[in-house]
Motif scaffolding. Structure first.
Motif, PDB file in Angstrom:
ATOM      1  N   VAL A 183       0.852  -1.195   0.000  1.00 50.86           N
ATOM      2  CA  VAL A 183       0.000   0.000   0.000  1.00 50.86           C
ATOM      3  C   VAL A 183       0.886   1.243   0.000  1.00 50.86           C
ATOM      4  CG1 VAL A 183      -1.804   1.283   1.203  1.00 50.86           C
ATOM      5  CG2 VAL A 183      -1.811  -1.228   1.261  1.00 50.86           C
ATOM      6  N   TYR A 184       0.797   2.015  -1.084  1.00 43.49           N
ATOM      7  CA  TYR A 184       1.572   3.251  -1.224  1.00 43.49           C
ATOM      8  C   TYR A 184       0.628   4.450  -1.093  1.00 43.49           C
ATOM      9  CZ  TYR A 184       5.391   0.321  -2.941  1.00 43.49           C
ATOM     10  OH  TYR A 184       6.395  -0.625  -3.049  1.00 43.49           O
ATOM     11  N   GLY A 185       1.216   5.623  -1.017  1.00 44.00           N
ATOM     12  CA  GLY A 185       0.404   6.826  -0.875  1.00 44.00           C
ATOM     13  C   GLY A 185      -0.645   6.963  -1.956  1.00 44.00           C
ATOM     14  N   GLN A 186      -0.275   6.637  -3.199  1.00 42.30           N
ATOM     15  CA  GLN A 186      -1.204   6.757  -4.320  1.00 42.30           C
ATOM     16  C   GLN A 186      -2.348   5.748  -4.243  1.00 42.30           C
ATOM     17  OE1 GLN A 186       1.400   6.061  -7.627  1.00 42.30           O
ATOM     18  NE2 GLN A 186       1.391   3.821  -7.385  1.00 42.30           N
ATOM     19  N   ASP A 187      -2.168   4.710  -3.412  1.00 43.90           N
ATOM     20  CA  ASP A 187      -3.210   3.694  -3.264  1.00 43.90           C
ATOM     21  C   ASP A 187      -4.275   4.086  -2.244  1.00 43.90           C
ATOM     22  OD1 ASP A 187      -1.908   1.936  -5.091  1.00 43.90           O
ATOM     23  OD2 ASP A 187      -0.518   1.367  -3.494  1.00 43.90           O
ATOM     24  N   LEU A 188      -3.962   5.081  -1.418  1.00 44.68           N
ATOM     25  CA  LEU A 188      -4.914   5.508  -0.400  1.00 44.68           C
ATOM     26  C   LEU A 188      -5.922   6.502  -0.984  1.00 44.68           C
ATOM     27  CD1 LEU A 188      -2.474   6.097   2.600  1.00 44.68           C
ATOM     28  CD2 LEU A 188      -4.077   4.187   2.341  1.00 44.68           C
ATOM     29  N   GLU A 189      -7.111   6.490  -0.452  1.00 42.54           N
ATOM     30  CA  GLU A 189      -8.109   7.477  -0.862  1.00 42.54           C
ATOM     31  C   GLU A 189      -7.601   8.875  -0.534  1.00 42.54           C
ATOM     32  OE1 GLU A 189     -12.779   8.549   0.140  1.00 42.54           O
ATOM     33  OE2 GLU A 189     -11.502   7.645   1.653  1.00 42.54           O
ATOM     34  N   ARG A 190      -7.039   9.024   0.664  1.00 41.05           N
ATOM     35  CA  ARG A 190      -6.407  10.268   1.102  1.00 41.05           C
ATOM     36  C   ARG A 190      -5.626   9.991   2.371  1.00 41.05           C
ATOM     37  NH1 ARG A 190      -9.314  12.923   5.364  1.00 41.05           N
ATOM     38  NH2 ARG A 190     -11.246  11.772   5.860  1.00 41.05           N
ATOM     39  N   PHE A 191      -4.694  10.879   2.668  1.00 40.90           N
ATOM     40  CA  PHE A 191      -3.976  10.797   3.947  1.00 40.90           C
ATOM     41  C   PHE A 191      -3.573  12.201   4.372  1.00 40.90           C
ATOM     42  CE2 PHE A 191      -0.632  10.240   0.748  1.00 40.90           C
ATOM     43  CZ  PHE A 191       0.369  11.099   1.189  1.00 40.90           C
ATOM     44  N   GLU A 192      -3.458  12.366   5.682  1.00 39.66           N
ATOM     45  CA  GLU A 192      -3.064  13.666   6.241  1.00 39.66           C
ATOM     46  C   GLU A 192      -2.129  13.455   7.426  1.00 39.66           C
ATOM     47  OE1 GLU A 192      -6.253  16.340   7.208  1.00 39.66           O
ATOM     48  OE2 GLU A 192      -7.469  15.702   5.491  1.00 39.66           O
ATOM     49  N   PHE A 193      -1.343  14.496   7.718  1.00 37.65           N
ATOM     50  CA  PHE A 193      -0.473  14.508   8.899  1.00 37.65           C
ATOM     51  C   PHE A 193      -1.148  15.380   9.953  1.00 37.65           C
ATOM     52  CE2 PHE A 193       2.352  13.620   5.346  1.00 37.65           C
ATOM     53  CZ  PHE A 193       3.088  12.537   5.840  1.00 37.65           C
ATOM     54  N   LEU A 194      -1.506  14.778  11.077  1.00 40.34           N
ATOM     55  CA  LEU A 194      -2.273  15.494  12.103  1.00 40.34           C
ATOM     56  C   LEU A 194      -1.418  16.002  13.260  1.00 40.34           C
ATOM     57  CD1 LEU A 194      -5.476  13.222  12.313  1.00 40.34           C
ATOM     58  CD2 LEU A 194      -4.931  15.098  10.724  1.00 40.34           C
ATOM     59  N   GLY A 195      -0.139  15.660  13.285  1.00 38.19           N
ATOM     60  CA  GLY A 195       0.724  16.151  14.362  1.00 38.19           C
ATOM     61  C   GLY A 195       0.789  15.188  15.527  1.00 38.19           C
ATOM     62  N   ARG A 196       0.081  15.493  16.595  1.00 31.27           N
ATOM     63  CA  ARG A 196       0.178  14.708  17.826  1.00 31.27           C
ATOM     64  C   ARG A 196      -0.502  13.351  17.707  1.00 31.27           C
ATOM     65  NH1 ARG A 196      -1.994  19.425  20.888  1.00 31.27           N
ATOM     66  NH2 ARG A 196      -3.649  17.977  21.483  1.00 31.27           N
ATOM     67  N   HIS A 197       0.002  12.396  18.501  1.00 26.56           N
ATOM     68  CA  HIS A 197      -0.545  11.037  18.509  1.00 26.56           C
ATOM     69  C   HIS A 197      -2.007  11.021  18.966  1.00 26.56           C
ATOM     70  CE1 HIS A 197       3.357   9.133  17.795  1.00 26.56           C
ATOM     71  NE2 HIS A 197       3.869  10.021  18.624  1.00 26.56           N
ATOM     72  N   ASP A 198      -2.333  11.844  19.961  1.00 28.38           N
ATOM     73  CA  ASP A 198      -3.712  11.828  20.462  1.00 28.38           C
ATOM     74  C   ASP A 198      -4.697  12.344  19.416  1.00 28.38           C
ATOM     75  OD1 ASP A 198      -2.563  14.380  20.748  1.00 28.38           O
ATOM     76  OD2 ASP A 198      -3.865  14.914  22.418  1.00 28.38           O
ATOM     77  N   ARG A 199      -4.254  13.241  18.562  1.00 30.70           N
ATOM     78  CA  ARG A 199      -5.118  13.736  17.495  1.00 30.70           C
ATOM     79  C   ARG A 199      -5.411  12.629  16.479  1.00 30.70           C
ATOM     80  NH1 ARG A 199      -2.117  19.552  16.373  1.00 30.70           N
ATOM     81  NH2 ARG A 199      -2.957  20.666  18.189  1.00 30.70           N
ATOM     82  N   VAL A 200      -4.405  11.792  16.223  1.00 25.01           N
ATOM     83  CA  VAL A 200      -4.604  10.667  15.309  1.00 25.01           C
ATOM     84  C   VAL A 200      -5.651   9.715  15.872  1.00 25.01           C
ATOM     85  CG1 VAL A 200      -3.529   8.623  14.299  1.00 25.01           C
ATOM     86  CG2 VAL A 200      -2.294  10.797  14.305  1.00 25.01           C
ATOM     87  N   GLY A 201      -5.482   9.326  17.143  1.00 27.00           N
ATOM     88  CA  GLY A 201      -6.431   8.414  17.767  1.00 27.00           C
ATOM     89  C   GLY A 201      -7.847   8.974  17.795  1.00 27.00           C
ATOM     90  N   ALA A 202      -7.956  10.257  18.099  1.00 24.98           N
ATOM     91  CA  ALA A 202      -9.273  10.894  18.162  1.00 24.98           C
ATOM     92  C   ALA A 202      -9.930  10.936  16.787  1.00 24.98           C
ATOM     93  CB  ALA A 202      -9.139  12.306  18.731  1.00 24.98           C
ATOM     94  N   ALA A 203      -9.127  11.199  15.754  1.00 26.23           N
ATOM     95  CA  ALA A 203      -9.673  11.280  14.398  1.00 26.23           C
ATOM     96  C   ALA A 203     -10.172   9.927  13.909  1.00 26.23           C
ATOM     97  CB  ALA A 203      -8.620  11.830  13.440  1.00 26.23           C
ATOM     98  N   VAL A 204      -9.433   8.873  14.231  1.00 24.04           N
ATOM     99  CA  VAL A 204      -9.864   7.526  13.842  1.00 24.04           C
ATOM    100  C   VAL A 204     -11.111   7.140  14.630  1.00 24.04           C
ATOM    101  CG1 VAL A 204      -9.228   5.073  13.819  1.00 24.04           C
ATOM    102  CG2 VAL A 204      -7.540   6.808  13.146  1.00 24.04           C
ATOM    103  N   GLY A 205     -11.116   7.454  15.926  1.00 22.76           N
ATOM    104  CA  GLY A 205     -12.268   7.138  16.763  1.00 22.76           C
ATOM    105  C   GLY A 205     -13.523   7.870  16.332  1.00 22.76           C
ATOM    106  N   ALA A 206     -13.355   9.063  15.773  1.00 20.95           N
ATOM    107  CA  ALA A 206     -14.501   9.859  15.319  1.00 20.95           C
ATOM    108  C   ALA A 206     -14.964   9.452  13.929  1.00 20.95           C
ATOM    109  CB  ALA A 206     -14.136  11.337  15.330  1.00 20.95           C
ATOM    110  N   GLY A 207     -14.220   8.540  13.299  1.00 20.16           N
ATOM    111  CA  GLY A 207     -14.601   8.097  11.969  1.00 20.16           C
ATOM    112  C   GLY A 207     -14.139   9.000  10.848  1.00 20.16           C
TER     113      GLY A 207
END
Length: 298
Positions: A183-207
């Motif tokens: 799986v490469y970047g071009q294979d993903l629908e989209r991706f973003e850099f959110l900074g902190r680890h807790d922001r990543v977890g919260a974003a995934v948890g929020a769907g």
């Protein structure tokens, strides 16, 4: 006309001589020693790091340990040591601070250390943290608790949340494992850099994202607090190094290393390195270098 400075010096010398004549020899020796003893110079150090979590949480986490290090160094060096904190908002800023000597020592993630070392090879490893007696611990690629995804390959055409662009777990290692899964970047629908680890977890948890990469300790805290995420894939990372700038003198570095390596009190270690420290070498981070190189293909 007599020079006032010369006259003052003469009076001072006469007074000292008179006092010595009148005091007992032992007391006089102490008096003369104090007169000759220069004042101790304070050693003011700056500890720099980046806010992988909330800045207030970063201060709360580090201050007791840094106070302990300052006290221990003061005892070893015989000079007052003080440590102030400088928290950068982003990884790159903190890396620049260490590489240029704007801060005296720091605690970095592996990728940040490798980046800083590439810019200034004279940066020194003071110690490495231990996790349950080991130099390795886990990163997590998490998905929503209700997700039916079971493999990294299934993330193709889905969205992905990375941490900081210079994060070991949040970017380089996660991208390396995605590449290994095809799986490469071009294979993903989209991706973003959110900074902190807790922001990543919260974003995934929020769907907001299908999956995201974060450190295991943050993942566990978020699960315990009720964030609906679960682990899809776990991978190895190497523990954090404590680093000294190239400007730090051997004496100060040695004192710092003694204090850090000999700290075993759980209350002092707190949540920084609850399992203590060990010696480290640049080669401990070679597998992260490989992952950083591989991630270029992402």
């Amino acid at each position: 006309m007599n020079d006032p400075h010369t006259q003052k010096t003469s009076i001072s010398a006469t007074l000292k001589y008179t006092l010595v004549r009148r005091l007992r020899p032992a007391v006089a020796a102490v008096f003369l020693g104090l007169c000759a003893q220069p004042a101790l110079a304070d050693i003011n150090l700056i500890f720099g790091t980046y806010a992988a979590d909330k800045p207030t949480e970063t201060v709360r986490k580090f201050k007791p340990f840094l106070d302990h290090v300052a006290a221990g160094m003061t005892e070893i060096l015989g000079e007052p040591v003080s440590i102030k904190m400088k928290i950068a908002k982003e990884y790159e800023e903190s890396i620049d601070h260490l590489a240029t000597g704007a801060i005296d020592f720091s605690r970095f993630g592996p990728a940040s250390y490798i980046t800083a070392h590439a810019r200034n090879s004279d940066i020194q490893i003071v110690a490495m943290e231990l996790k349950k007696g080991e130099k390795r611990f886990k990163g997590v690629i998490a998905v929503h608790a209700d997700s039916d995804i079971e493999s990294l390959q299934e993330l193709a055409q889905r969205s992905f949340a990375f941490g900081d662009e210079l994060s070991t777990i949040g970017r380089y290692l996660a991208q390396s494992h995605l590449i290994e899964a095809g799986v490469y970047g071009q294979d993903l629908e989209r991706f973003e850099f959110l900074g902190r680890h807790d922001r990543v977890g919260a974003a995934v948890g929020a769907g907001n994202f299908t999956a995201g990469a974060l450190k295991e300790s943050t993942f566990k805290k978020m699960v315990q607090s009720g964030v609906p995420i679960k682990a899809l894939f776990k991978f190895d990372n190497v523990t954090k190094p404590w680093l000294a700038s190239s400007n730090m003198s051997p004496e100060v570095l040695s004192a710092m290393q003694q204090v850090i390596m000999n700290t075993t009190d759980p209350e002092i270690l707190g949540s920084i390195a609850k399992d203590g420290f060990t010696t480290g070498a640049d080669t401990d981070y070679d597998f992260v270098r490989d992952a950083m190189e591989r991630s270029r293909m992402f």
